[in-house]
Design an enzyme around this catalytic site. Structure first.
Site, PDB file in Angstrom:
ATOM      1  N   ASP A   1       0.860  -1.174   0.000  1.00  0.00           N
ATOM      2  CA  ASP A   1       0.000   0.000   0.000  1.00  0.00           C
ATOM      3  C   ASP A   1       0.901   1.231   0.000  1.00  0.00           C
ATOM      4  O   ASP A   1       1.892   1.286   0.732  1.00  0.00           O
ATOM      5  CB  ASP A   1      -0.901  -0.025   1.236  1.00  0.00           C
TER       6      ASP A   1
ATOM      7  N   HIS B   1      -5.671  14.456  -8.678  1.00  0.00           N
ATOM      8  CA  HIS B   1      -5.851  13.031  -8.975  1.00  0.00           C
ATOM      9  C   HIS B   1      -5.062  12.577 -10.198  1.00  0.00           C
ATOM     10  O   HIS B   1      -4.677  11.403 -10.287  1.00  0.00           O
ATOM     11  CB  HIS B   1      -7.341  12.725  -9.149  1.00  0.00           C
TER      12      HIS B   1
ATOM     13  N   GLU C   1      -5.048   2.364  -3.662  1.00  0.00           N
ATOM     14  CA  GLU C   1      -3.581   2.294  -3.750  1.00  0.00           C
ATOM     15  C   GLU C   1      -3.041   0.986  -3.188  1.00  0.00           C
ATOM     16  O   GLU C   1      -1.854   0.875  -2.876  1.00  0.00           O
ATOM     17  CB  GLU C   1      -2.938   3.481  -3.031  1.00  0.00           C
TER      18      GLU C   1
ATOM     19  N   ASN D   1      -2.945  13.061  -3.629  1.00  0.00           N
ATOM     20  CA  ASN D   1      -4.124  13.501  -4.380  1.00  0.00           C
ATOM     21  C   ASN D   1      -4.571  14.896  -3.946  1.00  0.00           C
ATOM     22  O   ASN D   1      -4.944  15.727  -4.785  1.00  0.00           O
ATOM     23  CB  ASN D   1      -5.265  12.508  -4.190  1.00  0.00           C
TER      24      ASN D   1
ATOM     25  N   ASP E   1      -2.834   9.351 -10.212  1.00  0.00           N
ATOM     26  CA  ASP E   1      -2.939   8.265 -11.188  1.00  0.00           C
ATOM     27  C   ASP E   1      -1.585   7.938 -11.793  1.00  0.00           C
ATOM     28  O   ASP E   1      -1.244   6.753 -11.986  1.00  0.00           O
ATOM     29  CB  ASP E   1      -3.917   8.653 -12.303  1.00  0.00           C
TER      30      ASP E   1
END
Length: 435
Positions: free
Chosen positions: A301, A314, A344, A309, A318
């Site tokens: 993670d 975002h 994630e 973010n 990404d």
């Protein structure tokens, strides 16, 4: 005509009136010496009416001059040809003529046997039109119509295939000109040819519908997918003949592959999605149990991903997920599988790998991510949980344990690897615990 003796009358009657075909005797000037009733009926006249006619009164294909010349030149060797004749009512018929010249009572006569072939001609024309129609249809079919024969001695051939076969396979004229099927069939990829042959043998026994999809090497070097449908029939000599159609389904296959890829792939990172990863996990658990081999799993993670973010947007987040997924894929084996678990969170499946080796893989991946320089962000880190499949453990338990190991890694400060050692109570009754 001179009067006939009794014997001559019997002879003429036998030859003429009882003959199956029409018969007419012509003088060299084109007039009728004698015609039998069958021929008179054929043209719609009476025999008496025929005596007043000349051959050009009913023949429509040749001129009077041509007919007179033909009558002069007919000899005992005979002449055979086809022509068209006009009946009394104005309609026409197609006839076949066999002519022979001979002298009778000092006069050269032409003896003609006439057969009405109108029905035969109409049948021929209908067959020709039908053949043209079928050829026209076959040329418009997006594929190739074919017949494939397997003889009792095992030899193979194509008694028929439409023009589309050349385009379908990119075949040369040399490959299509022989009687053997081998030049055409050799374009099927060897690994698919085995299945095609098995299906042929099966349908030859049962005379049931043949259907197969296989790949061929096209004449231009590309690989094409072909779909074949045909029905077999057994012939009198024991041969089996399949009649059917071949279709190029390459585009359909590519579309199916794209749909399948979309169904099993995470749209953002391009790696396996959660549903497909679960299927792979079940498969690897079954295989590990069957062959008694180790199986480990990593869950990782990204640390503080929400802040990325919030701060950079975002799109930047990404880009990080895409980059991390690629970094991990580049640093695991081809037999390993990575999947996006959600957000994630990611999973890595390690077949034939024990816990210690899996811990080493996780540590390597942790360093790869931590050492990478990301645009805008500089560096990020990830936390890892590692577990090994225990005896008789299912996928749900394994996923739960690796999640708990990851939670421990985050609780202990992040950017670290934690393993979960024991999935079942030990002999002292203590419960499972992370390392």
């Amino acid at each position: 005509m001179q009067s006939l003796t009794k014997h001559e009358t019997i002879l003429w009657s036998t030859l003429f009136e009882h003959a199956w075909d029409g018969m007419v005797v012509l003088r060299q000037n084109g007039s009728v010496y004698r015609a039998n009733r069958r021929y008179a009926d054929m043209l719609g006249y009476t025999p008496e009416e025929m005596k007043a006619l000349h051959v050009w009164d009913w023949d429509t294909q040749f001129s009077q001059k041509e007919l007179l010349e033909m009558l002069q030149n007919v000899d005992s060797s005979g002449a055979h040809f086809e022509t068209q004749q006009r009946r009394k009512d104005g309609t026409t018929i197609d006839v076949e003529l066999n002519n022979n010249g001979a002298y009778y009572r000092g006069e050269k006569l032409v003896f003609c046997i006439v057969r009405d072939i109108t029905a035969h001609k109409e049948t021929e024309e209908q067959l020709r039109q039908n053949e043209e129609l079928l050829q026209g249809i076959a040329s418009q079919v997006p594929g190739a119509l074919h017949q494939y024969r397997m003889a009792p001695d095992g030899s193979r051939s194509f008694p028929y295939f439409s023009e589309g076969i050349a385009e379908l396979g990119g075949l040369t004229q040399e490959e299509l000109s022989g009687t053997s099927a081998e030049p055409v069939m050799s374009h099927i990829l060897p690994e698919d040819a085995v299945d095609v042959e098995a299906r042929l043998q099966e349908t030859a026994k049962t005379l049931s519908h043949f259907h197969a999809e296989f790949r061929i090497c096209h004449g231009d070097g590309s690989i094409r997918w072909i779909e074949s449908h045909s029905m077999p029939q057994k012939e009198a000599d024991g041969s089996i003949v399949w009649t059917g159609i071949l279709l190029d389904v390459t585009q359909r296959k590519k579309a199916e592959e794209r749909v399948l890829e979309m169904a099993i792939t995470d749209g953002l990172t391009g790696i396996t999605n959660r549903q497909e990863f679960n299927r792979l996990l079940e498969h690897e658990i079954e295989r590990a149990a069957r062959y008694d081999t180790p199986l480990s799993m990593i869950m990782y993670d990204l640390d503080y991903f929400k802040k990325i973010n919030d701060r950079f947007g975002h799109n930047a987040g990404d880009d990080v997920l895409i980059t991390v997924a690629k970094l991990v894929n580049d640093n695991i084996r081809s037999i390993d599988s990575q999947g996006r678990w959600g957000g994630e969170e990611f999973m890595v499946l390690l077949p034939q790998t024990g816990l210690d080796a899996a811990r080493g893989v996780a540590e390597k991946l942790r360093r790869v991510i931590a050492d990478h320089r990301f645009e805008q962000l500089d560096t990020i880190t990830a936390s890892f949980g590692v577990v090994e499949l225990a005896i008789r453990e299912d996928s749900r338990s394994l996923a739960q344990r690796v999640d708990e190991a990851l939670y421990r890694a985050k609780a202990l400060g992040r950017n670290r690897v934690e393993v979960y050692i024991s999935p079942v109570p030990d002999s002292n009754g203590s419960g499972p615990s992370p390392a």
